[in-house]
Enzyme design. Structure first.
Site, short mmCIF file in Angstrom:
data_model
loop_
_atom_site.label_atom_id
_atom_site.label_comp_id
_atom_site.label_asym_id
_atom_site.label_seq_id
_atom_site.Cartn_x
_atom_site.Cartn_y
_atom_site.Cartn_z
N GLU A 164 0.78 -1.23 0.00
CA GLU A 164 0.00 0.00 0.00
C GLU A 164 0.82 1.30 0.00
OE1 GLU A 164 -2.79 -0.50 3.21
OE2 GLU A 164 -3.84 -2.14 2.20
N GLU A 218 -5.31 -8.02 -1.28
CA GLU A 218 -6.03 -8.03 -0.01
C GLU A 218 -7.50 -7.75 -0.27
OE1 GLU A 218 -4.77 -5.52 3.19
OE2 GLU A 218 -2.65 -6.12 3.02
#
Length: 320
Positions: free
Chosen positions: A121, A246
């Site tokens: 991320e 995810e």
């Protein structure tokens, strides 16, 4: 470790995404530094973190489970990182390259270690700006090529960026951190081995963060168009190599369960696989695929996720 891996197999999963921290990879601390690590796993008495990772990889291989290594944080004790980049005041890009080069060398001979998720991320980065210290797409090329120079067989997972400031801004429908691949076709990642690239967006529902589109009267039927804009369109330019890195959420919430059902349906329709976050039930806003006893499955999630097809790893063992 054994009981948890047995649970992964029993639940029908074929792979693990294993989060790492750059500072721990560099320092390789004793496992005794972690609460309960040795008490639960006597074979790790006197071992260091990388010894524990070696053992995990070995035990996963014994169960025909694939392993994706994920550089989840730069500093184990800090999340989120204030900069949201692949470097910070304590770690330069060269540190990350050195760590990945070491890991690639260490696990190149482990048949079940299939890839390197370069950075979790990178929400403070741009995509396509062309600026050396700002453009995650260019950094991913440098990091990925360093991994492949050491172990050419590994897959290189590249996540998306976040929201403004990013290039391009994805309009009012903000993406989750790691989920903005809006520019990945116009500004592609060009590795020296193009067939090793996997684009890997992250996507969540309302249990993780509030988004305007979760409040839309059309929810959840409005989600497919948003996902296509954020990352789904890359299936047309990535040779099908897209894996959701995810997804998940709190299935006890009706609004989030609706999101998860819709996403799994989209993944089925588009032929996209993914990694559920997380195995452990104490994962805050997402909960886990295991119930609070850490042994049995969350029955609601099990019903939703079993709709996704799972390939038999044993067929490809030794040929990954």
């Amino acid at each position: 470790m054994d009981s948890l891996l047995d649970s992964v197999v029993r639940l029908g999963y074929n792979s693990l995404r294993v989060p790492l921290a750059l500072d721990h990879v560099e320092a390789n601390p004793l496992v005794t530094a972690f609460n309960g690590g040795v008490a639960a796993n006597k074979e790790l008495d006197g071992a260091r973190m990388l010894d524990a990772l070696d053992l995990l990889v070995q035990k996963a291989a014994d169960r025909s489970l694939l392993v994706l290594l994920d550089m989840h944080r730069l500093d184990a004790a800090v999340w989120p990182d204030a900069m949201g980049l692949w470097y910070n005041e304590a770690h330069c890009e060269g540190d990350l390259i050195a760590a990945w080069t070491m890991l690639a060398r260490r696990y190149c001979g482990a048949w079940n270690v299939v890839g390197a998720d370069l950075l979790n991320e990178p929400h403070g980065a741009n995509w396509g700006s062309g600026v050396y210290g700002d453009d995650w797409r260019l950094a991913a090329e440098r990091l990925g090529d360093a991994v492949l120079a050491t172990c050419p067989r590994l897959l290189i997972f590249v996540e998306g960026v976040g929201n403004p400031p990013v290039t391009p801004i994805v309009g009012p429908n903000w993406a989750f951190w790691g989920g903005n691949l809006a520019a990945a076709c116009t500004h592609p990642v060009r590795l020296n081995q193009p067939d090793r690239l996997v684009l890997s967006p992250h996507v969540y529902g309302p249990s993780v963060a509030a988004m305007d589109y979760f409040e839309d009267a059309a929810y959840p039927t409005n989600l497919e168009d948003i996902w296509e804009a954020h990352f789904g369109h890359t299936l047309s330019c990535a040779d099908g190599a897209v894996v959701v890195g995810e997804f998940g959420g709190d299935a006890a919430r009706a609004d989030d369960l609706a999101f998860q059902r819709r996403l799994v349906g989209w993944m089925q329709a588009r032929g996209v696989g993914g990694f559920v976050w997380a195995l452990n039930p104490n994962s805050g806003d997402t909960k886990g695929v295991l119930a609070d006893d850490w042994k049995t499955a969350d029955k609601v999630k099990a019903e939703v996720y079993r709709r996704l097809s799972v390939s038999d790893v044993r067929i490809t063992r030794g040929c990954v």
